[in-house]
Write an enzyme that holds these catalytic residues in place. Structure first.
Site, PDB file in Angstrom:
ATOM      1  N   HIS A 141      -7.244   7.325  39.786  1.00  0.00           N
ATOM      2  CA  HIS A 141      -6.807   8.124  38.635  1.00  0.00           C
ATOM      3  C   HIS A 141      -7.758   7.942  37.452  1.00  0.00           C
ATOM      4  O   HIS A 141      -8.275   8.921  36.893  1.00  0.00           O
ATOM      5  CB  HIS A 141      -5.389   7.692  38.250  1.00  0.00           C
ATOM      6  CG  HIS A 141      -4.803   8.452  37.110  1.00  0.00           C
ATOM      7  ND1 HIS A 141      -3.934   9.504  37.275  1.00  0.00           N
ATOM      8  CD2 HIS A 141      -4.946   8.317  35.765  1.00  0.00           C
ATOM      9  CE1 HIS A 141      -3.577   9.983  36.104  1.00  0.00           C
ATOM     10  NE2 HIS A 141      -4.180   9.266  35.161  1.00  0.00           N
ATOM     11  N   GLU A 142      -8.010   6.693  37.079  1.00  0.00           N
ATOM     12  CA  GLU A 142      -8.865   6.433  35.915  1.00  0.00           C
ATOM     13  C   GLU A 142     -10.321   6.816  36.182  1.00  0.00           C
ATOM     14  O   GLU A 142     -11.026   7.259  35.271  1.00  0.00           O
ATOM     15  CB  GLU A 142      -8.755   4.968  35.491  1.00  0.00           C
ATOM     16  CG  GLU A 142      -7.354   4.526  35.070  1.00  0.00           C
ATOM     17  CD  GLU A 142      -6.749   5.375  33.967  1.00  0.00           C
ATOM     18  OE1 GLU A 142      -7.503   6.004  33.179  1.00  0.00           O
ATOM     19  OE2 GLU A 142      -5.506   5.433  33.898  1.00  0.00           O
ATOM     20  N   HIS A 144     -14.746  12.958  34.696  1.00  0.00           N
ATOM     21  CA  HIS A 144     -14.611  14.123  33.825  1.00  0.00           C
ATOM     22  C   HIS A 144     -15.450  13.906  32.557  1.00  0.00           C
ATOM     23  O   HIS A 144     -16.209  14.792  32.130  1.00  0.00           O
ATOM     24  CB  HIS A 144     -13.136  14.322  33.471  1.00  0.00           C
ATOM     25  CG  HIS A 144     -12.815  15.681  32.941  1.00  0.00           C
ATOM     26  ND1 HIS A 144     -11.518  16.097  32.713  1.00  0.00           N
ATOM     27  CD2 HIS A 144     -13.600  16.724  32.568  1.00  0.00           C
ATOM     28  CE1 HIS A 144     -11.522  17.337  32.243  1.00  0.00           C
ATOM     29  NE2 HIS A 144     -12.778  17.726  32.131  1.00  0.00           N
ATOM     30  N   HIS A 183     -10.668  10.412  35.314  1.00  0.00           N
ATOM     31  CA  HIS A 183     -10.909  10.585  33.875  1.00  0.00           C
ATOM     32  C   HIS A 183     -12.367  10.326  33.530  1.00  0.00           C
ATOM     33  O   HIS A 183     -13.003  11.103  32.802  1.00  0.00           O
ATOM     34  CB  HIS A 183     -10.054   9.593  33.085  1.00  0.00           C
ATOM     35  CG  HIS A 183      -8.614   9.959  32.969  1.00  0.00           C
ATOM     36  ND1 HIS A 183      -8.184  11.179  32.515  1.00  0.00           N
ATOM     37  CD2 HIS A 183      -7.492   9.240  33.218  1.00  0.00           C
ATOM     38  CE1 HIS A 183      -6.856  11.200  32.497  1.00  0.00           C
ATOM     39  NE2 HIS A 183      -6.411  10.039  32.932  1.00  0.00           N
TER      40      HIS A 183
END
Length: 601
Positions: free
Chosen positions: A391-392, A398, A395
């Site tokens: 998940h991180e 991105h 980020h």
């Protein structure tokens, strides 16, 4: 030394820590940039009264503002990251205060900038854009400013608000210091009879324990501690929300929710449609709770039974290095450009991996435009933590692609799309694991994990969003946010969202006190909308291959070069319609039914 013991930071090896030295090698280097920023801020005031006189003046002011803000972002990001390593350290607290004071000072010294630009009429702006080619870089930025013209105040008023910023940030800081630095929790016995101190980092792993007594004790002891500070937490949250309401009134918005969503041009209907869609599908959540109660063979399902895996026979214990390799395999469909950059992240100390005393709880991706896209973790060897890493990293990837593809003015992405890349990574990881599952129990375990993702990321975050809306409206209608009101409201929402098949324990009423996102001003609804968008995008990647991957990478590279609704629409998801959330709810219903059938087979 017991693996359950939380270490001091000095006792953790360097390769498990992020590399902040690449931002500033020492305090002297930070001081040098700080002094340069102070000087640039003073120099920027020379633009006052001259910005709109010519296209050259307008361009130079925009360029100088970017230079100043880019430097200040880097300076403050470092202080924020450094403090989170150990929130107990006075030196780090002092540095963070200095960084925040710099931001306030810069906002004050640049407060004339936007109001002055907004004195330009549309014809003059068009003329300037035509005659100076370099200004075209700022076309989207200028259009966005003029969209918000009715909510921008005079230069003097903007200056006053900027100076008030440090005071306005006090409630969140009080919460953080109390929650991360000062609060300590009791020691309980784990499933092996060993003493283990409850921390913010190990609370969920304790709640996943197969030993119900461990779960119950961790739950009751943690929330008993929070309850003893309930009035302080209520005062902090009330102060933060009052600031949101005050700012909305100052800026001529109807309410705080409209003010928050307007910043990214998000229609209010997106928020309303989300809550409506979830309410319309609560029957499926109630069925899932009934399945959980039945499979765990419990006379009564309690809130402390929500995190334990339903499939008891499967024990996923995944050390960090194994988790990383699993993630790399799962994200292979994203192709070479993505995978090469991701490998750089894993190999170049982007990540602060282990929990230590005083470290900020939870996980996040951070950094500045000119730094590595750092990741803070508090890793424990659980499947859930592997998904947290994926998940991180989503980020951070991105951020990585945005910062390398966009100029500084568009070098960040809207919070509305912030959870899409991270959740898409989780969906791809789960798809890979389900396709490579070895037996029925493992498949059931993974299906349960996906159902939990829906519960915690869509249903729970929507419950948070509804809570946030209710308590803001309560203040806006003249009400007071007492601890009793907050607890009563929060408990009722838990009863609504989880339904009749679970005992909503009294302790859960205080859970709001430990949720940092309630200080983020209408942030949490975007976890649910982002999850819905990510489900759609991940399926496109798996089904359509290169074409979908190219569109997805373009989405990651877009930053804020367009409004977030448009950026997502170009990637193939239209969040102005009910379709993405309803699509996600359809998948949730299918998974619940599939799980129920398989568990009974």
């Amino acid at each position: 030394m017991s693996s359950k013991e939380v270490l001091e930071r000095k006792d953790i090896s360097e390769e498990l820590k992020w590399d902040l030295e690449s931002m500033y090698i020492d305090q002297e280097a930070w001081n040098k940039d700080y002094e340069r920023a102070v000087e640039l801020a003073k120099k920027f005031e020379n633009h006052k009264g001259n910005i709109v006189n010519s296209s050259d003046n307008l361009y130079n002011a925009l360029k100088d503002r970017d230079e100043l803000y880019r430097l200040v972002e880097h300076i403050y990001s470092y202080t924020h990251l450094k403090l989170d390593e150990d929130t107990r350290l006075g030196s780090s607290q002092e540095l963070a205060d200095k960084g925040m004071s710099l931001i306030i000072d810069v906002e004050d010294k640049t407060s004339f900038f936007v109001p002055e630009i907004l004195t330009i009429d549309n014809d003059t702006i068009a003329k300037y854009l035509f005659e100076k080619e370099e200004l075209k870089l700022y076309k989207q930025y200028l259009e966005d400013l003029f969209r918000q013209k009715d909510h921008i105040l005079s230069a003097r008023e903007e200056s006053i608000i900027a100076q008030f910023g440090e005071v306005a940030s006090a409630p969140e800081k009080i919460f953080s210091m109390l929650n991360d630095a000062d609060l300590t929790f009791p020691t309980i016995k784990d499933e092996n009879g060993n003493d283990v101190e409850i921390t913010s980092g190990n609370f969920i792993p304790l709640m996943e324990s197969n030993n119900r007594e461990v779960r119950k004790n961790a739950f009751k002891e943690l929330y008993k501690t929070y309850y003893s500070f309930r009035n302080t937490f209520a005062a902090a949250l009330s102060g933060d929300l009052k600031n949101n309401v005050f700012n909305a009134k100052l800026r001529n918005f109807k309410n705080s929710r409209e003010a928050s969503l307007s910043a990214n041009n998000i229609p209010l209907g997106v928020y309303d449609n989300l809550i409506k869609a979830i309410h319309n599908n609560l029957d499926t959540m109630y069925k899932y709770m009934d399945i959980r109660k039945r499979v765990l063979k419990l006379d009564e399902l309690h809130m402390y039974d929500l995190y334990v895996p339903i499939v008891q026979a499967v024990d996923f214990s995944i050390p960090y290095d194994e988790g990383v390799e699993l993630i790399k395999k799962a994200l292979a469909p994203l192709k070479n450009e993505y995978l090469t950059a991701m490998n750089e992240g894993f190999n170049s100390r982007w990540i602060d991996i282990k929990e230590n005393r005083g470290k900020r709880s939870g996980a996040y991706s951070g950094g500045s435009y000119d730094s590595k896209p750092y990741i803070l973790l508090n890793y424990h060897d659980t499947l859930d933590n592997v998904f947290t890493v994926a998940h991180e990293m989503g980020h951070s990837m991105h951020s990585y692609f945005t910062r390398r593809s966009q100029p500084f003015v568009y070098g960040d992405y809207s919070i509305f799309v912030a959870e899409v890349a991270s959740t898409a990574n989780e969906a791809l990881l789960l798809d890979y694991m389900l396709k490579n599952v070895r037996d029925k129990n493992e498949k059931l375990y993974l299906l349960n994990h996906y159902l939990e993702s829906f519960r915690t990321t869509v249903f729970r975050q929507t419950m948070f969003a509804e809570f946030e809306q209710i308590i803001h409206e309560h203040i806006e209608n003249g009400g007071a946010l007492t601890a009793d009101y907050l607890c009563e409201t929060y408990k009722k929402l838990n009863q609504l969202y989880y339904g009749p098949n679970i005992i909503v324990d009294e302790e859960i009423a205080i859970e709001w006190a430990r949720i940092p996102h309630f200080y983020y001003n209408y942030y949490v609804f975007q976890y649910a909308t982002g999850f819905s968008a990510a489900v759609a995008l991940s399926e496109k990647i798996l089904k359509e291959g290169d074409t979908a991957v190219d569109s997805y990478l373009n989405f990651l590279k877009s930053g804020s070069s367009d409004y977030p609704i448009n950026v997502l629409r170009k990637a193939g998801v239209d969040m102005t319609t009910e379709e993405p959330v309803n699509y996600a709810m359809g998948i949730f219903k299918r998974l619940v039914d599939e799980f129920d059938e398989l568990i009974q087979a």
